[in-house]
Design a protein around this motif. Structure first.
Motif, PDB file in Angstrom:
ATOM      1  N   LEU A   1      23.228  38.907  70.115  1.00  0.00           N
ATOM      2  CA  LEU A   1      22.539  38.026  69.159  1.00  0.00           C
ATOM      3  C   LEU A   1      21.198  38.595  68.728  1.00  0.00           C
ATOM      4  O   LEU A   1      20.552  39.331  69.470  1.00  0.00           O
ATOM      5  N   ILE A   2      20.800  38.204  67.511  1.00  0.00           N
ATOM      6  CA  ILE A   2      19.441  38.428  67.037  1.00  0.00           C
ATOM      7  C   ILE A   2      18.895  37.084  66.569  1.00  0.00           C
ATOM      8  O   ILE A   2      19.648  36.192  66.180  1.00  0.00           O
ATOM      9  N   THR A   3      17.590  36.944  66.613  1.00  0.00           N
ATOM     10  CA  THR A   3      16.927  35.726  66.165  1.00  0.00           C
ATOM     11  C   THR A   3      16.864  35.712  64.647  1.00  0.00           C
ATOM     12  O   THR A   3      16.598  36.736  64.026  1.00  0.00           O
ATOM     13  N   ALA A   4      17.103  34.538  64.078  1.00  0.00           N
ATOM     14  CA  ALA A   4      17.020  34.360  62.632  1.00  0.00           C
ATOM     15  C   ALA A   4      16.000  33.268  62.320  1.00  0.00           C
ATOM     16  O   ALA A   4      16.158  32.129  62.769  1.00  0.00           O
ATOM     17  N   VAL A   5      14.970  33.626  61.583  1.00  0.00           N
ATOM     18  CA  VAL A   5      13.960  32.679  61.125  1.00  0.00           C
ATOM     19  C   VAL A   5      14.301  32.333  59.683  1.00  0.00           C
ATOM     20  O   VAL A   5      14.554  33.227  58.876  1.00  0.00           O
ATOM     21  N   VAL A   6      14.305  31.042  59.376  1.00  0.00           N
ATOM     22  CA  VAL A   6      14.706  30.580  58.048  1.00  0.00           C
ATOM     23  C   VAL A   6      13.534  29.866  57.383  1.00  0.00           C
ATOM     24  O   VAL A   6      12.968  28.931  57.949  1.00  0.00           O
ATOM     25  N   THR A   7      13.193  30.324  56.161  1.00  0.00           N
ATOM     26  CA  THR A   7      12.115  29.682  55.414  1.00  0.00           C
ATOM     27  C   THR A   7      12.597  29.271  54.033  1.00  0.00           C
ATOM     28  O   THR A   7      13.544  29.836  53.491  1.00  0.00           O
ATOM     29  N   ASP A   8      11.928  28.274  53.491  1.00  0.00           N
ATOM     30  CA  ASP A   8      12.205  27.784  52.146  1.00  0.00           C
ATOM     31  C   ASP A   8      11.631  28.764  51.124  1.00  0.00           C
ATOM     32  O   ASP A   8      10.457  29.135  51.204  1.00  0.00           O
ATOM     33  N   ARG A   9      12.438  29.191  50.174  1.00  0.00           N
ATOM     34  CA  ARG A   9      12.005  30.168  49.167  1.00  0.00           C
ATOM     35  C   ARG A   9      10.832  29.653  48.336  1.00  0.00           C
ATOM     36  O   ARG A   9       9.919  30.401  47.994  1.00  0.00           O
ATOM     37  N   VAL A  10      10.830  28.377  48.000  1.00  0.00           N
ATOM     38  CA  VAL A  10       9.804  27.825  47.117  1.00  0.00           C
ATOM     39  C   VAL A  10       8.521  27.492  47.875  1.00  0.00           C
ATOM     40  O   VAL A  10       7.428  27.920  47.495  1.00  0.00           O
ATOM     41  N   SER A  11       8.633  26.739  48.958  1.00  0.00           N
ATOM     42  CA  SER A  11       7.433  26.284  49.674  1.00  0.00           C
ATOM     43  C   SER A  11       6.934  27.275  50.711  1.00  0.00           C
ATOM     44  O   SER A  11       5.760  27.242  51.086  1.00  0.00           O
TER      45      SER A  11
ATOM     46  N   ASP B   1       7.816  27.114  53.731  1.00  0.00           N
ATOM     47  CA  ASP B   1       7.865  26.418  55.018  1.00  0.00           C
ATOM     48  C   ASP B   1       8.953  26.993  55.916  1.00  0.00           C
ATOM     49  O   ASP B   1      10.045  27.340  55.455  1.00  0.00           O
ATOM     50  N   VAL B   2       8.656  27.069  57.221  1.00  0.00           N
ATOM     51  CA  VAL B   2       9.673  27.440  58.196  1.00  0.00           C
ATOM     52  C   VAL B   2      10.604  26.245  58.357  1.00  0.00           C
ATOM     53  O   VAL B   2      10.162  25.132  58.650  1.00  0.00           O
ATOM     54  N   LEU B   3      11.888  26.454  58.129  1.00  0.00           N
ATOM     55  CA  LEU B   3      12.866  25.374  58.212  1.00  0.00           C
ATOM     56  C   LEU B   3      13.556  25.317  59.563  1.00  0.00           C
ATOM     57  O   LEU B   3      13.797  24.244  60.099  1.00  0.00           O
ATOM     58  N   MET B   4      13.906  26.471  60.101  1.00  0.00           N
ATOM     59  CA  MET B   4      14.617  26.485  61.377  1.00  0.00           C
ATOM     60  C   MET B   4      14.605  27.894  61.956  1.00  0.00           C
ATOM     61  O   MET B   4      14.283  28.859  61.273  1.00  0.00           O
ATOM     62  N   VAL B   5      14.949  27.974  63.235  1.00  0.00           N
ATOM     63  CA  VAL B   5      15.174  29.232  63.927  1.00  0.00           C
ATOM     64  C   VAL B   5      16.540  29.112  64.581  1.00  0.00           C
ATOM     65  O   VAL B   5      16.857  28.087  65.187  1.00  0.00           O
ATOM     66  N   ALA B   6      17.357  30.133  64.411  1.00  0.00           N
ATOM     67  CA  ALA B   6      18.699  30.119  64.983  1.00  0.00           C
ATOM     68  C   ALA B   6      19.028  31.532  65.449  1.00  0.00           C
ATOM     69  O   ALA B   6      18.148  32.401  65.488  1.00  0.00           O
ATOM     70  N   HIS B   7      20.278  31.750  65.789  1.00  0.00           N
ATOM     71  CA  HIS B   7      20.722  33.062  66.233  1.00  0.00           C
ATOM     72  C   HIS B   7      21.911  33.512  65.411  1.00  0.00           C
ATOM     73  O   HIS B   7      22.703  32.693  64.941  1.00  0.00           O
ATOM     74  N   MET B   8      22.026  34.819  65.253  1.00  0.00           N
ATOM     75  CA  MET B   8      23.142  35.402  64.511  1.00  0.00           C
ATOM     76  C   MET B   8      23.760  36.503  65.359  1.00  0.00           C
ATOM     77  O   MET B   8      23.044  37.234  66.049  1.00  0.00           O
ATOM     78  N   ASN B   9      25.086  36.599  65.295  1.00  0.00           N
ATOM     79  CA  ASN B   9      25.763  37.762  65.836  1.00  0.00           C
ATOM     80  C   ASN B   9      26.156  38.631  64.642  1.00  0.00           C
ATOM     81  O   ASN B   9      25.812  38.319  63.498  1.00  0.00           O
ATOM     82  N   ALA B  10      26.871  39.720  64.888  1.00  0.00           N
ATOM     83  CA  ALA B  10      27.233  40.627  63.804  1.00  0.00           C
ATOM     84  C   ALA B  10      28.083  39.925  62.747  1.00  0.00           C
ATOM     85  O   ALA B  10      27.905  40.155  61.544  1.00  0.00           O
ATOM     86  N   ASP B  11      29.005  39.057  63.171  1.00  0.00           N
ATOM     87  CA  ASP B  11      29.844  38.325  62.213  1.00  0.00           C
ATOM     88  C   ASP B  11      29.014  37.397  61.335  1.00  0.00           C
ATOM     89  O   ASP B  11      29.234  37.307  60.131  1.00  0.00           O
ATOM     90  N   ALA B  12      28.064  36.694  61.943  1.00  0.00           N
ATOM     91  CA  ALA B  12      27.222  35.766  61.178  1.00  0.00           C
ATOM     92  C   ALA B  12      26.394  36.517  60.145  1.00  0.00           C
ATOM     93  O   ALA B  12      26.278  36.080  58.997  1.00  0.00           O
ATOM     94  N   LEU B  13      25.833  37.650  60.538  1.00  0.00           N
ATOM     95  CA  LEU B  13      25.041  38.426  59.599  1.00  0.00           C
ATOM     96  C   LEU B  13      25.912  38.967  58.467  1.00  0.00           C
ATOM     97  O   LEU B  13      25.543  38.891  57.295  1.00  0.00           O
TER      98      LEU B  13
ATOM     99  N   VAL C   1      15.881  38.663  62.099  1.00  0.00           N
ATOM    100  CA  VAL C   1      16.023  38.600  60.648  1.00  0.00           C
ATOM    101  C   VAL C   1      15.291  37.383  60.111  1.00  0.00           C
ATOM    102  O   VAL C   1      15.062  36.401  60.821  1.00  0.00           O
ATOM    103  N   TRP C   2      14.937  37.477  58.851  1.00  0.00           N
ATOM    104  CA  TRP C   2      14.248  36.408  58.133  1.00  0.00           C
ATOM    105  C   TRP C   2      15.106  36.079  56.926  1.00  0.00           C
ATOM    106  O   TRP C   2      15.336  36.920  56.076  1.00  0.00           O
ATOM    107  N   LEU C   3      15.590  34.838  56.880  1.00  0.00           N
ATOM    108  CA  LEU C   3      16.362  34.364  55.748  1.00  0.00           C
ATOM    109  C   LEU C   3      15.453  33.526  54.858  1.00  0.00           C
ATOM    110  O   LEU C   3      14.865  32.541  55.319  1.00  0.00           O
ATOM    111  N   ILE C   4      15.341  33.911  53.607  1.00  0.00           N
ATOM    112  CA  ILE C   4      14.566  33.158  52.624  1.00  0.00           C
ATOM    113  C   ILE C   4      15.601  32.414  51.789  1.00  0.00           C
ATOM    114  O   ILE C   4      16.466  33.039  51.176  1.00  0.00           O
ATOM    115  N   VAL C   5      15.549  31.083  51.839  1.00  0.00           N
ATOM    116  CA  VAL C   5      16.665  30.288  51.330  1.00  0.00           C
ATOM    117  C   VAL C   5      16.243  29.201  50.352  1.00  0.00           C
ATOM    118  O   VAL C   5      15.082  28.813  50.289  1.00  0.00           O
ATOM    119  N   ASP C   6      17.254  28.706  49.645  1.00  0.00           N
ATOM    120  CA  ASP C   6      17.140  27.488  48.850  1.00  0.00           C
ATOM    121  C   ASP C   6      18.011  26.454  49.560  1.00  0.00           C
ATOM    122  O   ASP C   6      19.241  26.544  49.521  1.00  0.00           O
TER     123      ASP C   6
END
Length: 120
Positions: free
Chosen positions: A20-30, A32-44, A88-93
């Protein structure tokens, strides 16, 4: 000494002992940090292929697409990886609340001493 993982252009995630790797998720517009989760190779790979955030559920031991039951999907605008490729850092809508509690962000409380209070 130069580490190609840190200076090169090849994606080579450094997964932990559980894959696993840590995934930080932020809102593209604001921003803001929305969540922290984990990803494996399949998830990525699924995230990169579909543009929708996928994670590995440590509690359920399975791959999951954020919003598969709630409809609150996270459309990925950009994926970044840190310098040594172990996060990883996911910038999301977001299409609704990111937290399973219904809160916009999983970080809806602040710590004051030993007490949790609503974040402003």
């Amino acid at each position: 000494m130069t580490d190609s993982r840190e200076t090169g252009r090849t994606l080579d995630p450094k997964y932990d002992a559980d894959g696993l790797i840590t995934a930080v998720v932020t809102d593209r517009v604001s921003g803001d940090v929305l969540m922290v989760a984990h990803m494996n190779a399949d998830a990525l790979a699924k995230t990169n292929a579909t543009g929708i955030a996928h994670f590995w559920s440590r509690s359920r031991g399975e791959l999951w697409r954020k919003g598969e039951t709630s409809g609150n999907i996270l459309s990925v605008a950009e994926v970044r990886i840190d310098c040594d490729q172990d996060a990883v850092w996911l910038i999301v809508d977001p299409a609704g609340p990111a937290c399973h509690t219904g809160a916009r962000s999983c970080f809806y409380r602040r710590i004051e001493g030993s007490v949790l209070k609503p974040a402003a």
